[in-house]
Design a protein around this motif. Sequence first.
Motif, PDB file in Angstrom:
ATOM      1  N   HIS A   5       0.856  -1.186   0.000  1.00 17.51           N
ATOM      2  CA  HIS A   5       0.000   0.000   0.000  1.00 17.51           C
ATOM      3  C   HIS A   5       0.896   1.242   0.000  1.00 17.51           C
ATOM      4  O   HIS A   5       1.907   1.293   0.704  1.00 17.51           O
ATOM      5  CB  HIS A   5      -0.909  -0.017   1.230  1.00 17.51           C
ATOM      6  N   PRO A   6       0.546   2.279  -0.774  1.00 18.09           N
ATOM      7  CA  PRO A   6       1.409   3.470  -0.879  1.00 18.09           C
ATOM      8  C   PRO A   6       1.691   4.163   0.454  1.00 18.09           C
ATOM      9  O   PRO A   6       2.778   4.700   0.640  1.00 18.09           O
ATOM     10  CB  PRO A   6       0.640   4.407  -1.814  1.00 18.09           C
ATOM     11  N   PHE A  11       5.636   5.422   4.566  1.00 18.91           N
ATOM     12  CA  PHE A  11       6.118   5.309   5.945  1.00 18.91           C
ATOM     13  C   PHE A  11       7.510   4.691   5.973  1.00 18.91           C
ATOM     14  O   PHE A  11       8.411   5.192   6.645  1.00 18.91           O
ATOM     15  CB  PHE A  11       5.163   4.485   6.823  1.00 18.91           C
ATOM     16  N   ARG A  12       7.700   3.578   5.253  1.00 19.91           N
ATOM     17  CA  ARG A  12       9.015   2.894   5.247  1.00 19.91           C
ATOM     18  C   ARG A  12      10.114   3.860   4.807  1.00 19.91           C
ATOM     19  O   ARG A  12      11.195   3.898   5.400  1.00 19.91           O
ATOM     20  CB  ARG A  12       8.992   1.692   4.316  1.00 19.91           C
ATOM     21  N   ASP A  13       9.847   4.633   3.757  1.00 20.01           N
ATOM     22  CA  ASP A  13      10.842   5.587   3.256  1.00 20.01           C
ATOM     23  C   ASP A  13      11.171   6.640   4.312  1.00 20.01           C
ATOM     24  O   ASP A  13      12.334   6.954   4.557  1.00 20.01           O
ATOM     25  CB  ASP A  13      10.351   6.277   1.976  1.00 20.01           C
ATOM     26  N   GLU A  14      10.138   7.201   4.939  1.00 24.96           N
ATOM     27  CA  GLU A  14      10.337   8.244   5.951  1.00 24.96           C
ATOM     28  C   GLU A  14      11.019   7.671   7.191  1.00 24.96           C
ATOM     29  O   GLU A  14      11.911   8.305   7.770  1.00 24.96           O
ATOM     30  CB  GLU A  14       8.990   8.884   6.321  1.00 24.96           C
ATOM     31  N   HIS A  15      10.637   6.483   7.583  1.00 25.88           N
ATOM     32  CA  HIS A  15      11.231   5.806   8.735  1.00 25.88           C
ATOM     33  C   HIS A  15      12.733   5.604   8.504  1.00 25.88           C
ATOM     34  O   HIS A  15      13.553   5.902   9.375  1.00 25.88           O
ATOM     35  CB  HIS A  15      10.500   4.473   8.946  1.00 25.88           C
ATOM     36  N   ALA A  16      13.086   5.113   7.321  1.00 26.01           N
ATOM     37  CA  ALA A  16      14.500   4.899   6.984  1.00 26.01           C
ATOM     38  C   ALA A  16      15.250   6.232   6.920  1.00 26.01           C
ATOM     39  O   ALA A  16      16.372   6.348   7.417  1.00 26.01           O
ATOM     40  CB  ALA A  16      14.613   4.162   5.654  1.00 26.01           C
ATOM     41  N   GLY A  98      -2.140  12.508   5.669  1.00 24.31           N
ATOM     42  CA  GLY A  98      -2.068  11.709   4.455  1.00 24.31           C
ATOM     43  C   GLY A  98      -2.475  10.264   4.708  1.00 24.31           C
ATOM     44  O   GLY A  98      -2.296   9.405   3.849  1.00 24.31           O
ATOM     45  N   GLN A  99      -3.014   9.987   5.901  1.00 22.50           N
ATOM     46  CA  GLN A  99      -3.366   8.631   6.310  1.00 22.50           C
ATOM     47  C   GLN A  99      -4.801   8.622   6.838  1.00 22.50           C
ATOM     48  O   GLN A  99      -5.409   9.672   6.989  1.00 22.50           O
ATOM     49  CB  GLN A  99      -2.376   8.155   7.377  1.00 22.50           C
ATOM     50  N   VAL A 100      -5.308   7.438   7.130  1.00 26.03           N
ATOM     51  CA  VAL A 100      -6.674   7.317   7.638  1.00 26.03           C
ATOM     52  C   VAL A 100      -6.658   6.990   9.125  1.00 26.03           C
ATOM     53  O   VAL A 100      -5.676   6.449   9.639  1.00 26.03           O
ATOM     54  CB  VAL A 100      -7.487   6.245   6.868  1.00 26.03           C
ATOM     55  N   ILE A 101      -7.749   7.308   9.787  1.00 24.84           N
ATOM     56  CA  ILE A 101      -7.899   6.970  11.202  1.00 24.84           C
ATOM     57  C   ILE A 101      -7.649   5.473  11.367  1.00 24.84           C
ATOM     58  O   ILE A 101      -8.128   4.665  10.589  1.00 24.84           O
ATOM     59  CB  ILE A 101      -9.303   7.364  11.703  1.00 24.84           C
ATOM     60  N   TRP A 128       4.765  -0.496  19.970  1.00 16.35           N
ATOM     61  CA  TRP A 128       4.324  -0.677  18.588  1.00 16.35           C
ATOM     62  C   TRP A 128       3.431   0.494  18.199  1.00 16.35           C
ATOM     63  O   TRP A 128       2.531   0.854  18.948  1.00 16.35           O
ATOM     64  CB  TRP A 128       3.546  -1.978  18.447  1.00 16.35           C
ATOM     65  N   ALA A 129       3.688   1.074  17.048  1.00 15.89           N
ATOM     66  CA  ALA A 129       2.893   2.202  16.559  1.00 15.89           C
ATOM     67  C   ALA A 129       2.481   1.939  15.117  1.00 15.89           C
ATOM     68  O   ALA A 129       3.099   1.127  14.419  1.00 15.89           O
ATOM     69  CB  ALA A 129       3.711   3.492  16.645  1.00 15.89           C
ATOM     70  N   ALA A 130       1.456   2.647  14.678  1.00 17.26           N
ATOM     71  CA  ALA A 130       0.958   2.481  13.305  1.00 17.26           C
ATOM     72  C   ALA A 130       2.021   2.906  12.296  1.00 17.26           C
ATOM     73  O   ALA A 130       2.788   3.844  12.526  1.00 17.26           O
ATOM     74  CB  ALA A 130      -0.316   3.291  13.101  1.00 17.26           C
ATOM     75  N   ALA A 131       2.013   2.213  11.172  1.00 18.35           N
ATOM     76  CA  ALA A 131       2.990   2.471  10.106  1.00 18.35           C
ATOM     77  C   ALA A 131       2.303   2.967   8.840  1.00 18.35           C
ATOM     78  O   ALA A 131       2.615   2.538   7.736  1.00 18.35           O
ATOM     79  CB  ALA A 131       3.809   1.208   9.833  1.00 18.35           C
ATOM     80  N   GLY A 132       1.334   3.881   9.003  1.00 21.88           N
ATOM     81  CA  GLY A 132       0.725   4.531   7.848  1.00 21.88           C
ATOM     82  C   GLY A 132      -0.512   3.879   7.279  1.00 21.88           C
ATOM     83  O   GLY A 132      -1.092   4.375   6.322  1.00 21.88           O
TER      84      GLY A 132
END
Length: 157
Positions: A5-6, A11-16, A98-101, A128-132
């Motif tokens: 999912h985009p 998220f992965r890109d920003e996290h890295a 840019g994300q949903v609840i 543990w936190a949400a990843a987008g």
Amino acid sequence: MTPEHPTIAHFRDEHARRGGTGEVVILPDSVHTAALAAEALGCEVGAIANSLLFDAGGRPVLILTSGAHRVDTAKVAAAIGVDALRRAKPEFVREHTGQVIGGVSPIGHPAPVPTYLDPWLRRHEVVWAAAGHPAAVFSTTVEELLALTGAEEIEVE
């Protein structure tokens, strides 16, 4: 293989980019509460860092709170110097994150969002936190979460 999912890829890109070290885990779609996520991950519900976006008179405020807590909006509003915090509507959440609840990550928003962290999360070595996306979470520590987000610790309950 189905493409990711985009919002998870973002998220992965920003996290890295920010030097995050945790693992991203995709959970079953049926895991839509902190309690269900904790069960799926094999952790206490208090180790789930819920990312809750509030509307402070048209400005977004992000509260990272333990899944074991409810945010006392009057207490937090007074602590951060705003008149009131209201539960954000879905359109407001999407506009500012840019994300949903249910899938709001602590990072990767279109513009910086003032962020506050529940110190109760310190009781857990791993949180543990949400990843987008509502089905994606990532492992982290409170120290890393503070570094990734620039959050300020405040009592939320």
